[in-house]
Design an enzyme around this catalytic site. Sequence first.
Site, PDB file in Angstrom:
ATOM      1  N   PHE A 254       0.812  -1.223   0.000  1.00  0.00           N
ATOM      2  CA  PHE A 254       0.000   0.000   0.000  1.00  0.00           C
ATOM      3  C   PHE A 254       0.846   1.275   0.000  1.00  0.00           C
ATOM      4  O   PHE A 254       0.408   2.317  -0.471  1.00  0.00           O
ATOM      5  CB  PHE A 254      -0.850   0.044   1.281  1.00  0.00           C
ATOM      6  CG  PHE A 254      -1.987  -0.940   1.339  1.00  0.00           C
ATOM      7  CD1 PHE A 254      -2.991  -0.927   0.375  1.00  0.00           C
ATOM      8  CD2 PHE A 254      -2.102  -1.838   2.399  1.00  0.00           C
ATOM      9  CE1 PHE A 254      -4.071  -1.804   0.459  1.00  0.00           C
ATOM     10  CE2 PHE A 254      -3.176  -2.716   2.490  1.00  0.00           C
ATOM     11  CZ  PHE A 254      -4.162  -2.692   1.513  1.00  0.00           C
ATOM     12  N   THR A 285      -2.337  -6.404  -6.865  1.00  0.00           N
ATOM     13  CA  THR A 285      -2.313  -5.265  -5.937  1.00  0.00           C
ATOM     14  C   THR A 285      -2.749  -5.776  -4.571  1.00  0.00           C
ATOM     15  O   THR A 285      -3.285  -6.863  -4.450  1.00  0.00           O
ATOM     16  CB  THR A 285      -3.332  -4.172  -6.328  1.00  0.00           C
ATOM     17  OG1 THR A 285      -4.664  -4.670  -6.099  1.00  0.00           O
ATOM     18  CG2 THR A 285      -3.180  -3.757  -7.769  1.00  0.00           C
ATOM     19  N   ASP A 286      -2.577  -4.958  -3.555  1.00  0.00           N
ATOM     20  CA  ASP A 286      -3.260  -5.240  -2.301  1.00  0.00           C
ATOM     21  C   ASP A 286      -4.691  -4.687  -2.429  1.00  0.00           C
ATOM     22  O   ASP A 286      -5.027  -4.018  -3.425  1.00  0.00           O
ATOM     23  CB  ASP A 286      -2.505  -4.636  -1.112  1.00  0.00           C
ATOM     24  CG  ASP A 286      -2.857  -5.350   0.200  1.00  0.00           C
ATOM     25  OD1 ASP A 286      -3.856  -6.096   0.232  1.00  0.00           O
ATOM     26  OD2 ASP A 286      -2.133  -5.171   1.201  1.00  0.00           O
ATOM     27  N   TYR A 287      -5.490  -4.951  -1.453  1.00  0.00           N
ATOM     28  CA  TYR A 287      -6.919  -4.650  -1.422  1.00  0.00           C
ATOM     29  C   TYR A 287      -7.205  -3.175  -1.767  1.00  0.00           C
ATOM     30  O   TYR A 287      -6.854  -2.289  -0.988  1.00  0.00           O
ATOM     31  CB  TYR A 287      -7.395  -4.945  -0.005  1.00  0.00           C
ATOM     32  CG  TYR A 287      -8.846  -5.265   0.197  1.00  0.00           C
ATOM     33  CD1 TYR A 287      -9.251  -6.572   0.463  1.00  0.00           C
ATOM     34  CD2 TYR A 287      -9.806  -4.271   0.165  1.00  0.00           C
ATOM     35  CE1 TYR A 287     -10.575  -6.878   0.687  1.00  0.00           C
ATOM     36  CE2 TYR A 287     -11.133  -4.572   0.380  1.00  0.00           C
ATOM     37  CZ  TYR A 287     -11.512  -5.875   0.640  1.00  0.00           C
ATOM     38  OH  TYR A 287     -12.819  -6.165   0.868  1.00  0.00           O
ATOM     39  N   GLY A 289      -5.681  -1.317  -3.702  1.00  0.00           N
ATOM     40  CA  GLY A 289      -4.411  -0.586  -3.789  1.00  0.00           C
ATOM     41  C   GLY A 289      -4.420   0.448  -4.918  1.00  0.00           C
ATOM     42  O   GLY A 289      -3.806   1.512  -4.800  1.00  0.00           O
TER      43      GLY A 289
END
Length: 762
Positions: A254, A285-287, A289
């Site tokens: 992030f 990606t992260d959540y 992101g």
Amino acid sequence: MKKSAITFFFLLFSGYYLVAQPLPEQIKMNRFIDELMAKMTIDEKIGQLNLPVAGDITTGQASNTDVANQIREGKVGGLFNIKTAQKIAEIQRIAVEESRLGIPLIFGMDVIHGYKTTFPIPLGLSCTWNPEIIEQSARIAASEASADGICWTFSPMVDLSRDPRWGRISEGSGEDPYLNSVIAKAMVRGYQGADLAKDNTLMACVKHYALYGAAEGGRDYNTTDMSRLSMYNVYFPPYKAAVDAGVGSVMASFNEVDGIPATANKWLLTEVLRNQWNFNGFIVTDYTGINEMTAHGMGDLQTVSALALKAGIDMDMVGEGFLTTLVKSLKEGKVTEKDINTACRRILEAKYKLGLFDHPYQYCNTQRAENEIFTPANRRQARAIASESFVLLKNENQLLPLNKNQRIAVIGPLGNNGLNMAGTWSVATDFDQAISLLQGLKEAATNPELITWAKGSNIVHDSALEARVSIFGKDTYRDNRSSAEMLNEALKLAANCDVIVAAVGEAAEMSGESSSRADIGMPDAQQELLKALVATGKPVVMVLFTGRPLTLTWEEANIPAILNVWFPGTEAGTAIADVLYGQTVPSGKLTTSFPRMTGQIPLYYNHKNTGRPLGEGEWFSKFKSNYLDVPNDPLYPFGFGLSYTTFQYSDLKIDKTTLKPTENLKVQVTLKNTGNYDAKEVVQLYLRDKVGSITRPVKELKKFEKIFLKKGETSIVEFSLNIEDLKFYNSNFEFEAEPGSFTLFVGGNSRDVLQVDFELSE
Ligand code: BGC
């Protein structure tokens, strides 16, 4: 011209001779994907890049949800946080039978420290210093999760951290680049096994790339700002180790790196990860992101989605930035079809490697789910592994181990609390089956009536703070009685016991994501409880549950025995009983330094020296680098951990005092078990590069070995070093060793060591 000559010139001019020949399996895969992609529309290609959360899709409802329709329309590449072989098979069927091209979905989950059989939190696991059993834990997690429909895990998390205020320090392996790297490799091997296409392996996803653990102030998601030299020498090695071990996927972090959020950082994702490290899997990606880059100040959703794709992101977790904006960006020339094709191909390759095109339902075997999850054998392993992760911090007058005939008063808010034993990120744990300390001791004692329990206090006085740490449904069982009432009950119990076992520390969700703490002391209510327990004059053993190092200065000075058990997982109570009663001798060693005071942070053993270092044993000296109010050193150093036995180190020897770059340095040390228990010891080897073209840390872990010795037994422990172990990235980012003087240290922790000098010649 002869045919062979023609071929020669053809190869020469095509440049073909320069490229490594693809393996037959890869040729087959490429051909399969070429053919498939030739049939795909641009929307279907973008669909593969979309990773929604499964949300409420449950059996029977799947066909009615939006996600189900998206799957049918080819707008979904995978789903995550959904489990059970049956549910996943049902959703897979929508993709395979009802979407135009029948491309199977990939199913991910945060399988972080076990699946239903839950192992210690990763920080605890790292304290075993035993890559073999860490690999086994990942292997078991993979076999259980893959039996329940899952084929992809968002693990290992290898974010090095020097800041215990950061709650996610619990999810990593501590402060050392080398140990983190060894563990990263072990985890990837454990999850992925030798063949990703088998039905009992998971694709791993190393995260969070990069520097997520260096958030300023230890506040989650916060900015990082770091020199590239520190990235290469300290923070990057564990991610690279996972890549070297063949990790199938990488998750972007992030935070920003060098002024650009990781999710849009082309230097990070493409130049370093792909070009320098040769990573050939896919990047997720992260959540949300991508969406979050708008708040970072990088532009609107269309802009940041295009930036992410261009930087090297292949899959968009949850945010639907790719899904909703890439067609427009393509029309406007902000991304190219090639960019989309590249990402799509990487996702399809992952599915191919997992065997999903041939066997889309291979991870949905309900029979396996019944037979292979939470088995007695897996639980036995979890118990053994947990007991190896505990770190004995203090044991005055050999108060531990206890004997099974003693009357024990278990006192504290974590003594009878199965729900909190698994710690953070335990999505698939069956909390009802997690064994509390009380239960574990009752089962092990000669008579269960010898063991009693009183809560003694709440986790913290502040009910609002306590509410914040139980939002994931891990109840802390807050008690509405007054503190005095709870304490009185506990003191009555204490009056009738031989020994108090104080079960104190953090609740499970006081560490983990978005659980940063500005003060990492023992929570106030429990601090008061401990003082009252010590005042009874009864012997007190403190069993510490925690997801991070805590400042235990008062506890160290006043409590005779301290066993740090982290969050041990589903077998918590049995494993702790094994150690308290001496069935298992503790052998865990810290992988993070424990500060004396929060204000010392960042505090880590492999620091630089400054031009005004304190002398050995010095606390304060004017105009030197120190604090007025606290010594520089930690309360418990990196690598520290006691045993019920004692070990003596002697005769540190090297086979030469000058090492040529082509030679190996043989190191020997004599280790004797001088106490009364057979036990394991972690022998640690550190180096200091005394003169460099850039400043070098005062110590760096280079090797370690976990050794078992019977009481009275002596062994010569050997290590071999070569030039690779002396290398570091210099100012030109060349990975090289520099001739000159080195000091080599060996000992049972980073502080108490024997040492010897050697030279590296030109
Ligand atoms: C976390 C990741 C996790 C993801 C999916 C994010 O909030 O940062 O570690 O894998 O959620 O659950």
